[in-house]
Design an enzyme around this catalytic site. Structure first.
Site, PDB file in Angstrom:
ATOM      1  N   HIS A  70       0.857  -1.196   0.000  1.00 35.06           N
ATOM      2  CA  HIS A  70       0.000   0.000   0.000  1.00 35.06           C
ATOM      3  C   HIS A  70       0.881   1.230   0.000  1.00 35.06           C
ATOM      4  O   HIS A  70       2.105   1.127   0.082  1.00 35.06           O
ATOM      5  CB  HIS A  70      -0.997  -0.011   1.163  1.00 35.06           C
ATOM      6  CG  HIS A  70      -0.384  -0.007   2.540  1.00 35.06           C
ATOM      7  ND1 HIS A  70       0.422  -1.016   3.010  1.00 35.06           N
ATOM      8  CD2 HIS A  70      -0.462   0.885   3.555  1.00 35.06           C
ATOM      9  CE1 HIS A  70       0.799  -0.757   4.247  1.00 35.06           C
ATOM     10  NE2 HIS A  70       0.282   0.412   4.602  1.00 35.06           N
ATOM     11  N   HIS A  88       1.420   3.787   2.054  1.00 37.68           N
ATOM     12  CA  HIS A  88       1.901   4.505   3.244  1.00 37.68           C
ATOM     13  C   HIS A  88       3.424   4.607   3.235  1.00 37.68           C
ATOM     14  O   HIS A  88       4.123   3.652   2.896  1.00 37.68           O
ATOM     15  CB  HIS A  88       1.425   3.813   4.519  1.00 37.68           C
ATOM     16  CG  HIS A  88      -0.048   3.968   4.757  1.00 37.68           C
ATOM     17  ND1 HIS A  88      -0.735   3.276   5.715  1.00 37.68           N
ATOM     18  CD2 HIS A  88      -0.966   4.759   4.135  1.00 37.68           C
ATOM     19  CE1 HIS A  88      -2.028   3.624   5.690  1.00 37.68           C
ATOM     20  NE2 HIS A  88      -2.181   4.514   4.729  1.00 37.68           N
ATOM     21  N   ASP A  90       5.834   4.532   5.360  1.00 38.48           N
ATOM     22  CA  ASP A  90       6.751   3.623   6.063  1.00 38.48           C
ATOM     23  C   ASP A  90       6.972   2.324   5.283  1.00 38.48           C
ATOM     24  O   ASP A  90       7.851   1.539   5.616  1.00 38.48           O
ATOM     25  CB  ASP A  90       6.262   3.331   7.493  1.00 38.48           C
ATOM     26  CG  ASP A  90       4.880   2.713   7.549  1.00 38.48           C
ATOM     27  OD1 ASP A  90       4.030   3.078   6.709  1.00 38.48           O
ATOM     28  OD2 ASP A  90       4.639   1.873   8.430  1.00 38.48           O
ATOM     29  N   HIS A  91       6.196   2.102   4.245  1.00 33.76           N
ATOM     30  CA  HIS A  91       6.384   0.928   3.383  1.00 33.76           C
ATOM     31  C   HIS A  91       7.046   1.287   2.058  1.00 33.76           C
ATOM     32  O   HIS A  91       7.632   0.433   1.399  1.00 33.76           O
ATOM     33  CB  HIS A  91       5.033   0.251   3.098  1.00 33.76           C
ATOM     34  CG  HIS A  91       4.413  -0.340   4.320  1.00 33.76           C
ATOM     35  ND1 HIS A  91       4.331  -1.694   4.542  1.00 33.76           N
ATOM     36  CD2 HIS A  91       3.887   0.248   5.423  1.00 33.76           C
ATOM     37  CE1 HIS A  91       3.773  -1.912   5.723  1.00 33.76           C
ATOM     38  NE2 HIS A  91       3.487  -0.744   6.267  1.00 33.76           N
TER      39      HIS A  91
END
Ligand SMILES: [Zn+2]
Length: 220
Positions: free
Chosen positions: A49, A51, A53-54
């Site tokens: 996804h 976001h 932090d990914h």
């Protein structure tokens, strides 16, 4: 939320796919490059996804970056659309029954389902989708591997259903104040987590409204 950092996975070889590269920290990216080097390099970067932090390091790995859609297959991984935590969230399923679950299911604690777009109904649908798959191991975006996927998925479903039951019970008793509903239904939550619980409650209220089960005289 990054908890103790985002898990990055390498899948396959010659070349491998990188799933959720996570942070753009140079040491982290170097570690990915080194590990991928032993697997014939990076062919593709896959995201569960959007976001940060990914995804932050995704464009720095020198390979194509894809956040795919339902039914696509990349690097031998089948894509399952699993909205809820994020609208664009997907999980990746391998032929040997590993599910790379991103933030749909976490190795520790409970995942956040922010209100908006009837996200909780979508989230419950996504959990049901995973329950219908034969999965032997869940490799989550945060926390340790989940070796009993059926139990963890059941726990996730039951946890949200428990909140919904309690919310409906409080509404049924005539409670209409949001603050009171929060205090009653999320009475086991440490005080510092109450803002998160308030968001969770909004997602629940939105789901009930979508199902025509929310009283109209709820106080703001
Ligand atoms: Zn996320």
């Amino acid at each position: 939320m990054t908890l103790e950092g985002t898990n990055t996975y390498l899948y396959g070889s010659d070349p491998c796919a990188v799933i959720d590269p996570g942070s753009d920290d140079q040491d982290h990216l170097e570690a990915i490059r080194a590990a991928a080097g032993e697997r014939g390099g990076i062919g593709l970067v896959l995201l569960t996804h959007s976001h940060g932090d990914h995804t932050a390091g995704a464009d720095l790995l020198g390979a194509e970056v894809i956040l795919p859609g339902e039914g696509e297959v990349h690097a031998g991984l089948r894509v399952l659309a699993t909205p809820g935590h994020a609208e664009d969230h997907v999980c990746f399923l391998s032929n040997d029954r590993v599910c790379f679950s991103g933030d749909l299911v976490l190795g520790l604690g409970s995942t956040i389902v922010p209100p908006g777009g009837n996200s909780l109904a979508a989230f419950m649908g996504s959990l049901a989708l995973l329950q219908a798959e034969e999965i032997e191991l869940i490799a989550p975006g945060h926390g340790p591997w989940i070796t009993d996927p059926a139990a963890k998925l059941a726990e996730y479903v039951e946890h949200r259903q428990m909140r919904e039951r309690r919310l409906l019970a409080a509404l049924g008793e005539g409670e209409r104040s949001r603050a009171q509903l929060l205090a009653t239904v999320w009475d086991d939550i440490p005080i510092e987590l109450l803002p998160m619980a308030a968001m969770a409650m909004e997602a629940h209220l939105e789901k009930l409204e979508g199902e025509g089960r929310l009283p109209e005289d709820l106080e703001p």
